[in-house]
Design a protein around this motif. Structure first.
Motif, PDB file in Angstrom:
ATOM      1  N   GLY A 195      36.585  -4.675  37.512  1.00 43.42           N
ATOM      2  CA  GLY A 195      35.094  -5.304  37.797  1.00 43.42           C
ATOM      3  C   GLY A 195      34.290  -4.235  38.417  1.00 43.42           C
ATOM      4  O   GLY A 195      34.625  -3.133  38.726  1.00 43.42           O
ATOM      5  N   ALA A 196      32.989  -4.649  39.050  1.00 44.81           N
ATOM      6  CA  ALA A 196      32.215  -4.060  39.706  1.00 44.81           C
ATOM      7  C   ALA A 196      31.473  -4.718  40.690  1.00 44.81           C
ATOM      8  O   ALA A 196      31.219  -6.067  40.622  1.00 44.81           O
ATOM      9  N   SER A 197      31.150  -4.089  41.775  1.00 44.88           N
ATOM     10  CA  SER A 197      30.571  -4.790  43.146  1.00 44.88           C
ATOM     11  C   SER A 197      29.047  -4.318  42.963  1.00 44.88           C
ATOM     12  O   SER A 197      28.782  -3.225  42.842  1.00 44.88           O
ATOM     13  N   LEU A 198      28.144  -5.378  42.856  1.00 41.95           N
ATOM     14  CA  LEU A 198      26.786  -5.013  43.066  1.00 41.95           C
ATOM     15  C   LEU A 198      26.423  -5.331  44.265  1.00 41.95           C
ATOM     16  O   LEU A 198      26.572  -6.313  44.880  1.00 41.95           O
ATOM     17  N   LEU A 199      25.350  -4.777  44.912  1.00 43.41           N
ATOM     18  CA  LEU A 199      24.571  -4.731  45.996  1.00 43.41           C
ATOM     19  C   LEU A 199      23.057  -4.325  46.203  1.00 43.41           C
ATOM     20  O   LEU A 199      22.787  -3.444  45.648  1.00 43.41           O
ATOM     21  N   LEU A 200      22.179  -5.603  46.486  1.00 45.53           N
ATOM     22  CA  LEU A 200      20.895  -5.453  46.338  1.00 45.53           C
ATOM     23  C   LEU A 200      20.503  -4.801  47.790  1.00 45.53           C
ATOM     24  O   LEU A 200      20.695  -5.478  48.942  1.00 45.53           O
ATOM     25  N   THR A 201      20.162  -3.449  47.682  1.00 50.90           N
ATOM     26  CA  THR A 201      19.908  -2.645  49.028  1.00 50.90           C
ATOM     27  C   THR A 201      18.646  -2.824  49.520  1.00 50.90           C
ATOM     28  O   THR A 201      18.269  -2.363  50.621  1.00 50.90           O
ATOM     29  N   GLY A 202      17.461  -3.196  48.678  1.00 49.08           N
ATOM     30  CA  GLY A 202      16.336  -3.166  48.925  1.00 49.08           C
ATOM     31  C   GLY A 202      15.303  -3.538  48.013  1.00 49.08           C
ATOM     32  O   GLY A 202      15.725  -3.643  46.640  1.00 49.08           O
ATOM     33  N   TYR A 203      14.112  -3.487  48.130  1.00 46.92           N
ATOM     34  CA  TYR A 203      13.014  -3.649  47.139  1.00 46.92           C
ATOM     35  C   TYR A 203      11.815  -2.760  47.300  1.00 46.92           C
ATOM     36  O   TYR A 203      11.331  -2.432  48.455  1.00 46.92           O
ATOM     37  N   GLU A 204      10.965  -2.641  45.967  1.00 49.22           N
ATOM     38  CA  GLU A 204       9.557  -2.040  46.178  1.00 49.22           C
ATOM     39  C   GLU A 204       8.646  -2.978  45.655  1.00 49.22           C
ATOM     40  O   GLU A 204       8.949  -3.251  44.450  1.00 49.22           O
ATOM     41  N   GLU A 205       7.540  -3.277  46.767  1.00 50.31           N
ATOM     42  CA  GLU A 205       6.564  -4.068  46.242  1.00 50.31           C
ATOM     43  C   GLU A 205       5.303  -3.186  45.384  1.00 50.31           C
ATOM     44  O   GLU A 205       5.635  -2.112  45.630  1.00 50.31           O
ATOM     45  N   GLY A 206       4.506  -3.893  44.915  1.00 46.79           N
ATOM     46  CA  GLY A 206       3.200  -3.231  44.355  1.00 46.79           C
ATOM     47  C   GLY A 206       2.926  -3.885  42.960  1.00 46.79           C
ATOM     48  O   GLY A 206       3.441  -4.804  42.455  1.00 46.79           O
ATOM     49  N   GLU A 207       2.444  -3.186  42.183  1.00 48.14           N
ATOM     50  CA  GLU A 207       1.911  -3.567  40.830  1.00 48.14           C
ATOM     51  C   GLU A 207       3.042  -3.683  39.858  1.00 48.14           C
ATOM     52  O   GLU A 207       3.116  -4.776  39.157  1.00 48.14           O
ATOM     53  N   ALA A 208       4.065  -3.009  40.074  1.00 42.75           N
ATOM     54  CA  ALA A 208       5.436  -3.279  39.181  1.00 42.75           C
ATOM     55  C   ALA A 208       6.243  -3.207  40.291  1.00 42.75           C
ATOM     56  O   ALA A 208       7.112  -2.293  40.694  1.00 42.75           O
ATOM     57  N   PRO A 209       6.700  -4.642  40.814  1.00 45.44           N
ATOM     58  CA  PRO A 209       7.740  -4.675  41.566  1.00 45.44           C
ATOM     59  C   PRO A 209       9.261  -4.151  41.133  1.00 45.44           C
ATOM     60  O   PRO A 209       9.426  -4.516  40.073  1.00 45.44           O
ATOM     61  N   ALA A 210       9.960  -3.667  41.754  1.00 43.41           N
ATOM     62  CA  ALA A 210      11.430  -3.452  41.565  1.00 43.41           C
ATOM     63  C   ALA A 210      12.520  -3.654  42.878  1.00 43.41           C
ATOM     64  O   ALA A 210      12.087  -3.597  43.801  1.00 43.41           O
ATOM     65  N   VAL A 211      13.573  -3.668  42.184  1.00 39.56           N
ATOM     66  CA  VAL A 211      14.802  -3.807  43.170  1.00 39.56           C
ATOM     67  C   VAL A 211      15.481  -2.445  43.212  1.00 39.56           C
ATOM     68  O   VAL A 211      15.674  -1.778  42.339  1.00 39.56           O
ATOM     69  N   LEU A 212      16.249  -2.314  44.429  1.00 41.99           N
ATOM     70  CA  LEU A 212      17.169  -1.336  44.423  1.00 41.99           C
ATOM     71  C   LEU A 212      18.547  -1.753  44.308  1.00 41.99           C
ATOM     72  O   LEU A 212      18.956  -2.519  45.184  1.00 41.99           O
ATOM     73  N   ILE A 213      19.327  -1.482  43.520  1.00 40.73           N
ATOM     74  CA  ILE A 213      20.768  -2.066  43.236  1.00 40.73           C
ATOM     75  C   ILE A 213      21.803  -0.911  43.394  1.00 40.73           C
ATOM     76  O   ILE A 213      21.647   0.145  42.645  1.00 40.73           O
ATOM     77  N   SER A 214      22.614  -1.048  44.234  1.00 41.92           N
ATOM     78  CA  SER A 214      23.988  -0.213  44.281  1.00 41.92           C
ATOM     79  C   SER A 214      25.261  -0.702  43.586  1.00 41.92           C
ATOM     80  O   SER A 214      25.420  -1.659  43.662  1.00 41.92           O
ATOM     81  N   VAL A 215      25.616  -0.034  42.540  1.00 42.66           N
ATOM     82  CA  VAL A 215      26.616  -0.444  41.723  1.00 42.66           C
ATOM     83  C   VAL A 215      28.060   0.519  41.982  1.00 42.66           C
ATOM     84  O   VAL A 215      27.835   1.606  41.888  1.00 42.66           O
ATOM     85  N   GLU A 216      29.072  -0.327  42.450  1.00 44.51           N
ATOM     86  CA  GLU A 216      30.258   0.529  42.537  1.00 44.51           C
ATOM     87  C   GLU A 216      31.266  -0.134  41.566  1.00 44.51           C
ATOM     88  O   GLU A 216      31.674  -1.106  41.623  1.00 44.51           O
TER      89      GLU A 216
END
Length: 144
Positions: free
Chosen positions: A76-97
């Motif tokens: 399998g894989a481990s997913l970790l939400l490490t942060g996010y970016e707000e603004g007109e196009a919000p985004a999330v930062l995801i680390s995948v191991e």
């Protein structure tokens, strides 16, 4: 005068009867709520909570809480939400191991897809929080 006393007595008796009926109906209504609550609790125990963690084809990530998914690889894989970016196009930062030990970082906007462990996942929800006690979140939906 005796007629007036009888009317008062009758009115008093009638008011007590109505009050007693109201109390009995109220108690019966409250008693039924316990059965409904027990039925709802049994239903909740039999199915996993779709909001937290991993579910069939859906994963909710909360900041700094790893979730493991296994779509096709052996480990399998481990997913970790490490942060996010707000603004007109919000985004999330995801680390995948991956199970093999490889680590990748993704910056994903709402609707973006990425491949993890042989399956394609789409970012279907992004949640932000201004308070430190309420972490941000992202929901991933498996593409069929």
């Amino acid at each position: 005068m005796t007629v007036l006393c009888r009317v008062r007595r009758l009115a008093r008796s009638l008011s007590f009867a109505v009050l007693g009926l109201g109390v009995a109906l109220g108690a019966a209504a409250c008693g039924g709520g316990e059965e409904e609550a027990a039925d709802a609790g049994a239903a909740a125990e039999s199915s996993p909570a779709p909001v937290l963690g991993a579910d069939d084809g859906r994963v909710q990530l909360t900041e700094d809480v790893a979730q493991t998914i296994g779509a096709g690889g052996e480990e399998g894989a481990s997913l970790l939400l490490t942060g996010y970016e707000e603004g007109e196009a919000p985004a999330v930062l995801i680390s995948v191991e991956e199970g093999s030990g490889e680590t990748a970082e993704y910056t994903l906007e709402l609707g973006d897809t990425f491949d993890v462990d042989g399956a394609s996942w789409r970012v279907s929800e992004i949640g932000f929080s201004d308070s430190g006690s309420m972490p941000g979140s992202a929901t991933l939906t498996k593409e069929e």
